[in-house]
Design a protein around this motif. Structure first.
Motif, PDB file in Angstrom:
ATOM      1  N   ILE B  43       0.837  -1.204   0.000  1.00 51.12           N
ATOM      2  CA  ILE B  43       0.000   0.000   0.000  1.00 51.12           C
ATOM      3  C   ILE B  43       0.871   1.253   0.000  1.00 51.12           C
ATOM      4  N   VAL B  44       1.910   1.262   0.819  1.00 51.29           N
ATOM      5  CA  VAL B  44       2.812   2.419   0.868  1.00 51.29           C
ATOM      6  C   VAL B  44       3.506   2.595  -0.486  1.00 51.29           C
ATOM      7  N   PHE B  45       3.910   1.485  -1.089  1.00 48.65           N
ATOM      8  CA  PHE B  45       4.527   1.545  -2.422  1.00 48.65           C
ATOM      9  C   PHE B  45       3.567   2.208  -3.414  1.00 48.65           C
ATOM     10  N   ALA B  46       2.321   1.772  -3.402  1.00 49.72           N
ATOM     11  CA  ALA B  46       1.334   2.326  -4.342  1.00 49.72           C
ATOM     12  C   ALA B  46       1.055   3.803  -4.036  1.00 49.72           C
ATOM     13  N   ILE B  47       0.995   4.162  -2.756  1.00 48.69           N
ATOM     14  CA  ILE B  47       0.775   5.570  -2.388  1.00 48.69           C
ATOM     15  C   ILE B  47       1.977   6.411  -2.820  1.00 48.69           C
ATOM     16  N   ASP B  48       3.185   5.924  -2.538  1.00 44.51           N
ATOM     17  CA  ASP B  48       4.395   6.650  -2.960  1.00 44.51           C
ATOM     18  C   ASP B  48       4.346   6.949  -4.455  1.00 44.51           C
ATOM     19  N   LYS B  49       4.002   5.911  -5.227  1.00 42.40           N
ATOM     20  CA  LYS B  49       3.966   6.074  -6.686  1.00 42.40           C
ATOM     21  C   LYS B  49       2.866   7.040  -7.113  1.00 42.40           C
ATOM     22  N   SER B  50       1.670   6.856  -6.534  1.00 42.94           N
ATOM     23  CA  SER B  50       0.526   7.655  -6.963  1.00 42.94           C
ATOM     24  C   SER B  50       0.694   9.138  -6.645  1.00 42.94           C
ATOM     25  N   PHE B  51       1.290   9.412  -5.476  1.00 41.22           N
ATOM     26  CA  PHE B  51       1.388  10.804  -5.033  1.00 41.22           C
ATOM     27  C   PHE B  51       2.773  11.410  -5.266  1.00 41.22           C
TER      28      PHE B  51
END
Lengths: 154, 92
Positions: B43-51
Motif C-alpha cells: 500500500i505504501v509503495f502504491a501511495i508513494d507512486k501515486s502521489f
C-alpha cells in the motif's frame, strides 16, 4: 552457481548506479544433489531457485545502491513467471533494476535470459533493515567482492 | 479529481481485497481493516507512486515505538491522508 550454498550469482557483469541496474551472470552446474531430487533422471533447475537468483541479483543491486549500509531481505514476489525449463549447464544472464526506494523497503524488477531468450521475470519486494550484526555486513561485502561487484565507484 | 481519501481507499481495496464500502476515513488500517505488514508495504509503495512522495514509514514506526506518537496518528485513514497531503505540499 553453488546451489547447495545458495550462491546463485557467479559474477557481476555491470552495475550502473545512476541507472539503478545490475547485470550478472551464472552458470547452472551440470551436477548438484538438487538434481537428484528435481527430478531423478530428468534434471531441471527448480523455479524457486530461479526466483532466488533474481532476488540475489536484486539484493546485490540494493546493497550497492545503499553502499552496504542496510540489508535487503526478500519479502514479496509478484508476477513471477517461469517461462521455460532451465537445464544443467545453462548460462544465465540476470538483470535487475530498482523500481522504488521506499522507507524501509525496496521494489525491484528482475529477469533472467539465456542466449537472448527470456526465461523468467518477477517483481520483488524487499524489507531493508540494519544489519543484525557487523559480521553479517562484512560477510556480504566479501560475497560482493567474490562476484566482482564494484559498488564503491560512482 | 478524486480526494486523497478516495485514492487511498481505492489503493487499499485493490491491494488488500477489502470491499471499498468497508473502508472509511475512521478506519484503522491495522486494527479495523486487518492489513498485515506486507500488504501495508504494498500500500505504501502504491501511495508513494501515486502521489510522488516517500512516506517515512520507518520514522513513523520509530515514533510510535518510542511513544512520541500514537499508531492512530498515522494509521487511521483520515490521519494518514492528512500526512500524505502534508508530504505532497512539502514536495511542491
Amino acid at each position: 552457481m553453488q546451489l547447495e550454498y545458495f550462491q546463485m550469482i557467479d559474477a557481476v557483469a555491470g552495475f550502473d548506479r545512476a541507472g539503478q541496474t545490475i547485470d550478472a551472470r551464472a552458470t547452472v552446474p551440470m551436477e548438484s544433489p538438487i538434481f537428484e531430487g528435481h527430478f531423478p533422471g530428468h534434471p531441471i533447475m527448480p523455479g524457486v531457485l530461479l526466483i532466488e537468483t533474481m532476488a540475489q541479483a536484486s539484493g546485490y543491486l540494493v546493497l550497492a545502491l545503499n553502499r552496504f549500509t542496510r540489508m535487503p531481505f526478500l519479502a514479496g514476489v509478484k508476477e513471477g513467471k517461469l517461462r521455460t525449463f532451465v537445464e544443467p549447464g545453462a548460462v544465465l544472464d540476470i538483470t535487475a533494476n530498482l523500481v522504488h526506494d521506499g522507507s524501509g523497503f525496496a521494489v525491484t524488477s528482475a529477469r533472467i535470459a539465456t542466449a537472448g531468450k527470456k526465461l523468467c521475470d518477477a517483481s520483488l519486494t524487499f524489507r531493508t533493515m540494519d544489519f543484525p550484526k557487523p559480521e553479517f555486513a562484512t560477510m556480504m561485502r566479501a560475497q560482493a567482492e567474490r562476484i566482482g561487484l564494484d559498488w564503491e565507484t560512482e | 479529481m478524486s480526494s486523497t481519501f478516495e485514492q487511498v481507499a481505492a489503493i487499499i481495496s485493490e491491494t488488500s481485497e477489502i470491499p471499498l464500502e468497508e473502508i472509511t476515513p475512521e478506519s484503522h488500517a491495522i486494527e479495523d481493516l486487518g492489513i498485515d505488514s506486507l500488504d501495508f508495504l504494498d500500500i505504501v509503495f502504491a501511495i508513494d507512486k501515486s502521489f510522488g512522495i516517500k512516506i517515512p514509514l520507518e520514522t513513523w514506526t520509530e515514533e510510535v515505538n518510542k511513544g512520541l506518537a500514537t499508531a492512530e496518528d498515522y494509521f487511521v485513514l483520515d490521519k494518514l491522508c492528512e500526512r500524505i497531503d502534508e508530504l505532497v505540499a512539502a514536495k511542491a
